[in-house]
Design an enzyme around this catalytic site. Sequence first.
Site, PDB file in Angstrom:
ATOM      1  N   ASN A   9       0.885  -1.163   0.000  1.00 29.41           N
ATOM      2  CA  ASN A   9       0.000   0.000   0.000  1.00 29.41           C
ATOM      3  C   ASN A   9       0.925   1.216   0.000  1.00 29.41           C
ATOM      4  O   ASN A   9       1.445   1.617   1.031  1.00 29.41           O
ATOM      5  CB  ASN A   9      -0.874  -0.039   1.263  1.00 29.41           C
ATOM      6  CG  ASN A   9      -1.860   1.103   1.318  1.00 29.41           C
ATOM      7  OD1 ASN A   9      -1.839   1.999   0.469  1.00 29.41           O
ATOM      8  ND2 ASN A   9      -2.734   1.078   2.312  1.00 29.41           N
ATOM      9  N   LYS A  16       3.241   0.688   3.138  1.00 26.77           N
ATOM     10  CA  LYS A  16       2.893  -0.358   4.105  1.00 26.77           C
ATOM     11  C   LYS A  16       2.947  -1.693   3.380  1.00 26.77           C
ATOM     12  O   LYS A  16       2.560  -1.768   2.203  1.00 26.77           O
ATOM     13  CB  LYS A  16       1.479  -0.136   4.642  1.00 26.77           C
ATOM     14  CG  LYS A  16       1.350   1.127   5.452  1.00 26.77           C
ATOM     15  CD  LYS A  16      -0.048   1.277   6.000  1.00 26.77           C
ATOM     16  CE  LYS A  16      -0.181   2.628   6.687  1.00 26.77           C
ATOM     17  NZ  LYS A  16      -1.528   3.117   6.779  1.00 26.77           N
ATOM     18  N   ARG A  93      -2.596  -2.108  -3.402  1.00 25.90           N
ATOM     19  CA  ARG A  93      -3.799  -1.298  -3.216  1.00 25.90           C
ATOM     20  C   ARG A  93      -3.705  -0.134  -4.202  1.00 25.90           C
ATOM     21  O   ARG A  93      -2.767   0.667  -4.141  1.00 25.90           O
ATOM     22  CB  ARG A  93      -3.843  -0.769  -1.797  1.00 25.90           C
ATOM     23  CG  ARG A  93      -5.068   0.048  -1.575  1.00 25.90           C
ATOM     24  CD  ARG A  93      -5.176   0.498  -0.154  1.00 25.90           C
ATOM     25  NE  ARG A  93      -6.507   1.020   0.066  1.00 25.90           N
ATOM     26  CZ  ARG A  93      -6.983   1.317   1.242  1.00 25.90           C
ATOM     27  NH1 ARG A  93      -6.249   1.145   2.305  1.00 25.90           N
ATOM     28  NH2 ARG A  93      -8.196   1.790   1.373  1.00 25.90           N
ATOM     29  N   HIS A 181     -13.032   2.697  -0.280  1.00 24.26           N
ATOM     30  CA  HIS A 181     -12.999   1.712   0.826  1.00 24.26           C
ATOM     31  C   HIS A 181     -13.565   0.357   0.388  1.00 24.26           C
ATOM     32  O   HIS A 181     -13.986  -0.441   1.224  1.00 24.26           O
ATOM     33  CB  HIS A 181     -13.798   2.201   2.058  1.00 24.26           C
ATOM     34  CG  HIS A 181     -13.120   3.323   2.793  1.00 24.26           C
ATOM     35  ND1 HIS A 181     -13.811   4.370   3.322  1.00 24.26           N
ATOM     36  CD2 HIS A 181     -11.824   3.525   3.097  1.00 24.26           C
ATOM     37  CE1 HIS A 181     -12.962   5.203   3.905  1.00 24.26           C
ATOM     38  NE2 HIS A 181     -11.750   4.710   3.788  1.00 24.26           N
ATOM     39  N   ASN A 211      -9.506   6.733   9.934  1.00 22.78           N
ATOM     40  CA  ASN A 211      -9.049   8.070   9.555  1.00 22.78           C
ATOM     41  C   ASN A 211      -9.818   8.561   8.350  1.00 22.78           C
ATOM     42  O   ASN A 211     -10.212   9.711   8.269  1.00 22.78           O
ATOM     43  CB  ASN A 211      -7.562   8.029   9.223  1.00 22.78           C
ATOM     44  CG  ASN A 211      -6.758   8.658  10.311  1.00 22.78           C
ATOM     45  OD1 ASN A 211      -7.162   9.663  10.887  1.00 22.78           O
ATOM     46  ND2 ASN A 211      -5.624   8.050  10.609  1.00 22.78           N
ATOM     47  N   ARG A 241     -10.371  15.295   6.373  1.00 24.45           N
ATOM     48  CA  ARG A 241     -11.182  15.654   5.197  1.00 24.45           C
ATOM     49  C   ARG A 241     -12.569  16.119   5.624  1.00 24.45           C
ATOM     50  O   ARG A 241     -13.113  15.641   6.617  1.00 24.45           O
ATOM     51  CB  ARG A 241     -11.314  14.455   4.253  1.00 24.45           C
ATOM     52  CG  ARG A 241     -10.041  14.183   3.484  1.00 24.45           C
ATOM     53  CD  ARG A 241     -10.128  12.900   2.684  1.00 24.45           C
ATOM     54  NE  ARG A 241      -9.372  11.837   3.307  1.00 24.45           N
ATOM     55  CZ  ARG A 241      -9.513  10.540   3.006  1.00 24.45           C
ATOM     56  NH1 ARG A 241     -10.375  10.163   2.094  1.00 24.45           N
ATOM     57  NH2 ARG A 241      -8.781   9.637   3.610  1.00 24.45           N
ATOM     58  N   ILE A 329     -12.205   3.588  14.540  1.00 21.17           N
ATOM     59  CA  ILE A 329     -13.255   4.171  15.390  1.00 21.17           C
ATOM     60  C   ILE A 329     -14.399   3.174  15.559  1.00 21.17           C
ATOM     61  O   ILE A 329     -14.852   2.918  16.682  1.00 21.17           O
ATOM     62  CB  ILE A 329     -13.765   5.503  14.771  1.00 21.17           C
ATOM     63  CG1 ILE A 329     -12.621   6.528  14.738  1.00 21.17           C
ATOM     64  CG2 ILE A 329     -14.972   6.034  15.533  1.00 21.17           C
ATOM     65  CD1 ILE A 329     -12.925   7.797  13.970  1.00 21.17           C
ATOM     66  N   GLY A 330     -14.835   2.579  14.457  1.00 15.81           N
ATOM     67  CA  GLY A 330     -15.949   1.628  14.509  1.00 15.81           C
ATOM     68  C   GLY A 330     -15.667   0.424  15.396  1.00 15.81           C
ATOM     69  O   GLY A 330     -16.550  -0.097  16.074  1.00 15.81           O
ATOM     70  N   GLU A 379      -7.805  -4.972   5.134  1.00 19.84           N
ATOM     71  CA  GLU A 379      -7.681  -4.729   3.696  1.00 19.84           C
ATOM     72  C   GLU A 379      -6.490  -5.490   3.102  1.00 19.84           C
ATOM     73  O   GLU A 379      -6.550  -5.947   1.965  1.00 19.84           O
ATOM     74  CB  GLU A 379      -7.566  -3.218   3.435  1.00 19.84           C
ATOM     75  CG  GLU A 379      -8.903  -2.520   3.666  1.00 19.84           C
ATOM     76  CD  GLU A 379      -8.791  -1.103   4.157  1.00 19.84           C
ATOM     77  OE1 GLU A 379      -8.191  -0.901   5.247  1.00 19.84           O
ATOM     78  OE2 GLU A 379      -9.296  -0.189   3.487  1.00 19.84           O
TER      79      GLU A 379
HETATM   80  P1  ADP Z   1      -6.847   4.334   8.824  1.00 18.08           P
HETATM   81  O1  ADP Z   1      -8.054   4.850   8.095  1.00 18.08           O
HETATM   82  O2  ADP Z   1      -5.671   5.251   8.736  1.00 18.08           O
HETATM   83  O3  ADP Z   1      -6.544   2.870   8.581  1.00 18.08           O
HETATM   84  P2  ADP Z   1      -7.782   3.429  11.418  1.00 18.08           P
HETATM   85  O4  ADP Z   1      -8.826   2.520  10.844  1.00 18.08           O
HETATM   86  O5  ADP Z   1      -6.629   2.831  12.120  1.00 18.08           O
HETATM   87  O6  ADP Z   1      -7.262   4.471  10.357  1.00 18.08           O
HETATM   88  O7  ADP Z   1      -8.555   4.413  12.430  1.00 18.08           O
HETATM   89  C1  ADP Z   1      -7.874   5.447  13.064  1.00 18.08           C
HETATM   90  C2  ADP Z   1      -8.885   6.166  13.946  1.00 18.08           C
HETATM   91  O8  ADP Z   1      -9.379   5.230  14.915  1.00 18.08           O
HETATM   92  C3  ADP Z   1      -8.276   7.312  14.724  1.00 18.08           C
HETATM   93  O9  ADP Z   1      -9.145   8.419  14.738  1.00 18.08           O
HETATM   94  C4  ADP Z   1      -8.158   6.739  16.121  1.00 18.08           C
HETATM   95  O10 ADP Z   1      -8.226   7.718  17.105  1.00 18.08           O
HETATM   96  C5  ADP Z   1      -9.368   5.835  16.185  1.00 18.08           C
HETATM   97  N1  ADP Z   1      -9.236   4.875  17.281  1.00 18.08           N
HETATM   98  C6  ADP Z   1      -8.435   3.802  17.358  1.00 18.08           C
HETATM   99  N2  ADP Z   1      -8.571   3.193  18.568  1.00 18.08           N
HETATM  100  C7  ADP Z   1      -9.475   3.922  19.275  1.00 18.08           C
HETATM  101  C8  ADP Z   1     -10.042   3.834  20.575  1.00 18.08           C
HETATM  102  N3  ADP Z   1      -9.701   2.870  21.419  1.00 18.08           N
HETATM  103  N4  ADP Z   1     -10.950   4.760  20.943  1.00 18.08           N
HETATM  104  C9  ADP Z   1     -11.301   5.759  20.107  1.00 18.08           C
HETATM  105  N5  ADP Z   1     -10.805   5.895  18.864  1.00 18.08           N
HETATM  106  C10 ADP Z   1      -9.909   5.004  18.449  1.00 18.08           C
END
Ligand code: ADP
Length: 402
Positions: A9, A16, A93, A181, A211, A241, A329-330, A379
């Site tokens: 990636n 990565k 990717r 995505h 992110n 964004r 976040i999810g 991914e």
């Molecule tokens: P990317 O899109 O770069 O792959 P990630 O899927 O790793 O990003 O998501 C990063 C986001 O997830 C960041 O905003 C980070 O703060 C949030 N995040 C990761 N762990 C936690 C947590 N335990 N609580 C709240 N937010 C989290």
Amino acid sequence: MADIILTINAGSSSVKFSAQQIAEGKLTPLALGQIDGIGGRATFSAKKTGGEKTEFELDQTHARIDHRMALSAVLDWMDGALSGSNVVGVGHRVVHGGPNFSQPILVTAENFAALKALEPLAPLHQPYNLAGVAAAVETFPKAAQVACFDTAFHRRHPFIADTYALPRKYYDEGVRRYGFHGLSYEFIHRILRYEEPVLARGKVIVAHLGNGASLCAIEAGKSVASTMGFTALDGLPMGTRCGQLDPGVVLYLMAEKKMTADQITDLLYRNSGLKGMSGLSNDMRDLEASGEQSAKDAIAYFVSRVRREIGGLSAVLGGLDCIVMTGGIGENAVNVRKAILEKMEWFGIQIDWDANARNERVISEKGSPTVALILKTDEERMIAAHTAELLGLKQPLVPAIS
Ligand code: ADP
């Protein structure tokens, strides 16, 4: 000798990678790593599954580190750490497959040129993704190169979900809602098909909240609509964004603030979203830890946009059997998830708040009309699987790419 699929990636300043062994049709993750600071002081870090992390600064005595040098470092590291392995395929990717690529492809000189032609559609990603492909052709000349697209999963959208209300010629020229995505959505849907086959055949929304963030409506395994559009700017607010924005704002910035395209690009891609609103950070953890009102506002805006889009996509689907939360976040942000999913009982989403607090796999109550799940996306694994599948179907092709 172990056959390995390498996934790459490649971004503007980082690469990565993951190495996955393929044996008897199964993929086993062997290592994950990344090179950061390409173009400047570059560092290499990698970790074998269950092993120690290796980290060092790359030697740049003779030249600045570029993508080719980054991949040479990966090859050198693999020679030691994964000795005896044979890279049979490299899966890349690639953010944009344009209107025509609806599945992964073996890269040839001809289709590489077609992918280059898509660079204006994703100027911040596509050129670097393709620099990674060209570098891998040189570094792993015997391996098949496979391009896996973030847009491909959405390519069978009905016309209505793909177009804007502009004169038709713009659609014909490629101004469409591509959606992104897709590798994450495809991975989640495969897991769902395996673990929850009945739900997988129904009406599903996947919320990829990292992110970058977007939602995808999936019906009977096919993406029918997504919150992202022509570029990865649209839809939900993200780390940096802006998400949905009245195009009139862009006209105002140009006409009244005399901002150039580059300045507006910088504002909308790098200095908006959670970072722009809070003035603090693009990272949800920082905002949750902060007591500042601007951080609270940024989280509240994020939550409210996700809720609106869940409503909108459910209307497109005409119901909702399952909602899946994924991405950083999810998967982890208990309180943000709670704020997104609360007060939706009327709508059929009944959450078990204890299960939510424990990040359990199923977070809806038994009997909830809509099942809510937390599933971890991967991914890299999706790219490796596509690469392996393609190699199983066709002979590896090693084209010369200039
Ligand atoms: P990317 O899109 O770069 O792959 P990630 O899927 O790793 O990003 O998501 C990063 C986001 O997830 C960041 O905003 C980070 O703060 C949030 N995040 C990761 N762990 C936690 C947590 N335990 N609580 C709240 N937010 C989290």
